[in-house]
Design a protein around this motif. Structure first.
Motif, short mmCIF file in Angstrom:
data_model
loop_
_atom_site.label_atom_id
_atom_site.label_comp_id
_atom_site.label_asym_id
_atom_site.label_seq_id
_atom_site.Cartn_x
_atom_site.Cartn_y
_atom_site.Cartn_z
N UNK A 84 -18.30 -4.06 -10.68
CA UNK A 84 -17.30 -3.00 -10.56
C UNK A 84 -17.14 -2.54 -9.11
N UNK A 85 -18.24 -2.43 -8.40
CA UNK A 85 -18.17 -1.97 -7.01
C UNK A 85 -17.34 -2.88 -6.13
N UNK A 86 -17.27 -4.15 -6.49
CA UNK A 86 -16.46 -5.09 -5.71
C UNK A 86 -14.97 -4.76 -5.77
N UNK A 87 -14.54 -4.16 -6.89
CA UNK A 87 -13.13 -3.76 -7.00
C UNK A 87 -12.81 -2.67 -5.97
N UNK A 88 -13.71 -1.72 -5.86
CA UNK A 88 -13.52 -0.63 -4.90
C UNK A 88 -13.59 -1.17 -3.47
N UNK A 89 -14.55 -2.03 -3.22
CA UNK A 89 -14.70 -2.61 -1.87
C UNK A 89 -13.45 -3.38 -1.46
N UNK A 90 -12.82 -4.08 -2.39
CA UNK A 90 -11.61 -4.83 -2.07
C UNK A 90 -10.48 -3.88 -1.66
N UNK A 91 -10.34 -2.78 -2.38
CA UNK A 91 -9.31 -1.80 -2.02
C UNK A 91 -9.63 -1.19 -0.66
N UNK A 92 -10.88 -0.89 -0.40
CA UNK A 92 -11.28 -0.29 0.88
C UNK A 92 -11.04 -1.25 2.05
N UNK A 93 -11.21 -2.55 1.81
CA UNK A 93 -10.91 -3.53 2.87
C UNK A 93 -9.43 -3.45 3.24
N UNK A 94 -8.57 -3.34 2.25
CA UNK A 94 -7.13 -3.23 2.52
C UNK A 94 -6.79 -1.92 3.22
N UNK A 95 -7.47 -0.86 2.82
CA UNK A 95 -7.24 0.45 3.44
C UNK A 95 -7.81 0.52 4.86
N UNK A 96 -8.91 -0.18 5.06
CA UNK A 96 -9.62 -0.09 6.33
C UNK A 96 -10.44 1.20 6.43
N UNK A 97 -10.74 1.78 5.28
CA UNK A 97 -11.50 3.04 5.22
C UNK A 97 -11.98 3.26 3.80
N UNK A 98 -12.85 4.25 3.59
CA UNK A 98 -13.27 4.56 2.22
C UNK A 98 -12.07 5.00 1.36
N UNK A 99 -12.12 4.70 0.09
CA UNK A 99 -11.02 5.03 -0.82
C UNK A 99 -11.21 6.44 -1.39
N UNK A 100 -11.27 7.40 -0.49
CA UNK A 100 -11.40 8.82 -0.87
C UNK A 100 -10.96 9.67 0.31
N UNK A 101 -10.69 10.93 0.06
CA UNK A 101 -10.30 11.82 1.14
C UNK A 101 -11.54 12.24 1.93
#
Length: 104
Positions: A84-101
């Protein structure tokens, strides 16, 4: 295979539900699952769907109320062992930052 789910179990009552929700989360310890609770539910990860369903059923039954609302959303990745963590990591790679405020 990895099965990831979002589980939300809550009594239909007036007032705080936290004590009953805590009971639902606590029973997950008896199962071979990884889980993380957030404000909207609990993300559960298991190696097979049977384990996931057993854990979800136990969480549902742990809530002591005349009426219980349970929502279960499942992502059954049958051809992949990605966690599951890999899903979040993939989004964060696209964002270039953590996926949170920044206000965590």
């Amino acid at each position: 295979m990895t099965v990831v789910a979002l589980l939300s179990v809550a009594p239909v009552i007036e007032g705080s539900m936290s004590a009953e929700v805590a009971k639902a989360v606590d029973v997950l310890e008896a199962f071979d699952v990884e889980y993380e609770t957030n404000p909207m539910g609990t993300v559960i990860e298991a190696d097979d769907v049977g384990t996931l369903f057993a854990a979800a059923e136990a969480a549902h039954r742990a809530v002591d109320a005349d009426r219980v609302s349970t929502v279960l959303k499942i992502d059954d990745k049958r051809a992949s062992d990605a966690r599951a963590g890999e899903k979040v990591e993939a989004v964060e790679r696209h964002l270039g930052r953590p996926a949170r405020s920044d206000g965590e």
